[in-house]
Design an enzyme around this catalytic site. Sequence first.
Site, PDB file in Angstrom:
ATOM      1  N   ASP A  18       0.932  -1.056   0.048  1.00  0.00           N
ATOM      2  CA  ASP A  18      -0.035   0.130   0.063  1.00  0.00           C
ATOM      3  C   ASP A  18       0.757   1.331  -0.028  1.00  0.00           C
ATOM      4  O   ASP A  18       1.900   1.237   0.565  1.00  0.00           O
ATOM      5  CB  ASP A  18      -0.801  -0.101   1.229  1.00  0.00           C
ATOM      6  CG  ASP A  18      -1.827   0.948   1.143  1.00  0.00           C
ATOM      7  OD1 ASP A  18      -2.304   1.397  -0.124  1.00  0.00           O
ATOM      8  OD2 ASP A  18      -2.466   1.423   1.978  1.00  0.00           O
ATOM      9  N   HIS A  35       2.184   3.517  -8.989  1.00  0.00           N
ATOM     10  CA  HIS A  35       2.446   2.074  -9.068  1.00  0.00           C
ATOM     11  C   HIS A  35       3.584   1.686 -10.017  1.00  0.00           C
ATOM     12  O   HIS A  35       3.963   0.422  -9.818  1.00  0.00           O
ATOM     13  CB  HIS A  35       1.025   1.709 -10.132  1.00  0.00           C
ATOM     14  CG  HIS A  35      -0.083   2.131  -9.212  1.00  0.00           C
ATOM     15  ND1 HIS A  35      -0.465   1.764  -7.814  1.00  0.00           N
ATOM     16  CD2 HIS A  35      -1.242   2.691  -9.718  1.00  0.00           C
ATOM     17  CE1 HIS A  35      -1.413   2.271  -7.570  1.00  0.00           C
ATOM     18  NE2 HIS A  35      -2.015   2.721  -8.494  1.00  0.00           N
ATOM     19  N   LEU A 129      11.856 -20.040  -4.601  1.00  0.00           N
ATOM     20  CA  LEU A 129      10.862 -19.221  -3.991  1.00  0.00           C
ATOM     21  C   LEU A 129       9.543 -19.204  -4.878  1.00  0.00           C
ATOM     22  O   LEU A 129       9.732 -19.128  -5.968  1.00  0.00           O
ATOM     23  CB  LEU A 129      11.298 -17.899  -4.043  1.00  0.00           C
ATOM     24  CG  LEU A 129      10.453 -16.754  -3.670  1.00  0.00           C
ATOM     25  CD1 LEU A 129      10.003 -16.641  -2.018  1.00  0.00           C
ATOM     26  CD2 LEU A 129      10.958 -15.150  -3.974  1.00  0.00           C
TER      27      LEU A 129
HETATM   28  C1  FPP Z   1      -2.314   0.135  -3.357  1.00  0.00           C
HETATM   29  O1  FPP Z   1      -1.671   1.450  -3.195  1.00  0.00           O
HETATM   30  C2  FPP Z   1      -1.539  -0.512  -4.360  1.00  0.00           C
HETATM   31  C3  FPP Z   1      -2.214  -1.001  -5.456  1.00  0.00           C
HETATM   32  C4  FPP Z   1      -3.564  -0.804  -5.536  1.00  0.00           C
HETATM   33  C5  FPP Z   1      -1.508  -1.554  -6.317  1.00  0.00           C
HETATM   34  C6  FPP Z   1      -0.331  -2.411  -6.111  1.00  0.00           C
HETATM   35  C7  FPP Z   1       0.339  -2.899  -7.151  1.00  0.00           C
HETATM   36  C8  FPP Z   1       1.534  -2.755  -7.146  1.00  0.00           C
HETATM   37  C9  FPP Z   1       2.615  -2.502  -6.201  1.00  0.00           C
HETATM   38  C10 FPP Z   1       2.166  -3.488  -8.547  1.00  0.00           C
HETATM   39  C11 FPP Z   1       1.530  -4.483  -9.043  1.00  0.00           C
HETATM   40  C12 FPP Z   1       2.516  -5.380  -9.664  1.00  0.00           C
HETATM   41  C13 FPP Z   1       2.454  -6.268 -10.909  1.00  0.00           C
HETATM   42  C14 FPP Z   1       3.239  -6.841 -11.512  1.00  0.00           C
HETATM   43  C15 FPP Z   1       0.900  -6.699 -10.883  1.00  0.00           C
HETATM   44  P1  FPP Z   1      -2.542   2.780  -3.328  1.00  0.00           P
HETATM   45  O2  FPP Z   1      -2.808   3.250  -4.725  1.00  0.00           O
HETATM   46  O3  FPP Z   1      -4.040   2.603  -2.721  1.00  0.00           O
HETATM   47  O4  FPP Z   1      -1.990   3.837  -2.517  1.00  0.00           O
HETATM   48  P2  FPP Z   1      -2.555   5.243  -1.760  1.00  0.00           P
HETATM   49  O5  FPP Z   1      -3.115   4.599  -0.362  1.00  0.00           O
HETATM   50  O6  FPP Z   1      -1.303   5.834  -1.275  1.00  0.00           O
HETATM   51  O7  FPP Z   1      -3.529   6.032  -2.514  1.00  0.00           O
END
Ligand code: FPP
Length: 248
Positions: A18, A35, A129
């Site tokens: 997150d 992201h 892994l």
């Molecule tokens: C939450 O942060 C994160 C997500 C909804 C997406 C997480 C995805 C990745 C880290 C990469 C995924 C990679 C692959 C290969 C599929 P948020 O956007 O809710 O952050 P915020 O709370 O700061 O707004």
Amino acid sequence: MGSRAAANLPEHIAIVMDGNGRWAKARALPRRLGHRQGAENMRNIIEACLDLGIRYLTLYAFSTENWKRPAAEVDYLMGLPGQFYERERHLLHKHQVRVVIIGDLETVPAATREVIMQMESETTDYRALTVFLAFNYGARAELAMAAERLAKKWQAGEIKKITEADVANALYTGGYPDPDLVIRCGNEMRLSNFLLWQSAYAELYFSQKLWPDFSKRDLVQAVEDFARRGRRFGGIDNISNEPRREER
Ligand code: FPP
């Protein structure tokens, strides 16, 4: 006893990644670049798990609730598995990292589904892994899916009662160990529909770091914190489920 067990290391770590949006906002960048940075950080954490000898790593990449986000952000997130595999294919093959998807792939775009299935099939023999990529994953949807699977078996007369093991085996994670340590980054203290059944006895660790900033060092700190905790699984003893000598 292996050195991992001797050092009290978790066998399975699961992470709620997150904070990508806030990471981008703090730099006046569009959310998608948060992201992108978050997806790149997956390499650091995969490498850290390989170094530590962790056997299973689950990463929460897209939840069943994330469809509520603006279409452009959802589209970008759907492209990340392809970007990830292109960038990290070499790492996965070199270090024998298996990728397994947990989630509902039926409703994701065909191109995303295809690259995910290719990544799974090309790494299927690797065991150093195992990375479970939770994609279009939600724990409640997973439990509903498991209930449906079991109801069909019941109807077919294949089972007459439903045990905890039956439920566990009907989940996406059937046959794999539960997470020992669940880490959430981004300074939020909730599970957000992540591995609700599997985390029943997991140790929880909350980090203030936003996911793109969550480093190898941060992972080691979380693992060191885990190693100091006493897990009792509802019993009273620290390490053993066996009755203690004076209680026999
Ligand atoms: C939450 O942060 C994160 C997500 C909804 C997406 C997480 C995805 C990745 C880290 C990469 C995924 C990679 C692959 C290969 C599929 P948020 O956007 O809710 O952050 P915020 O709370 O700061 O707004």
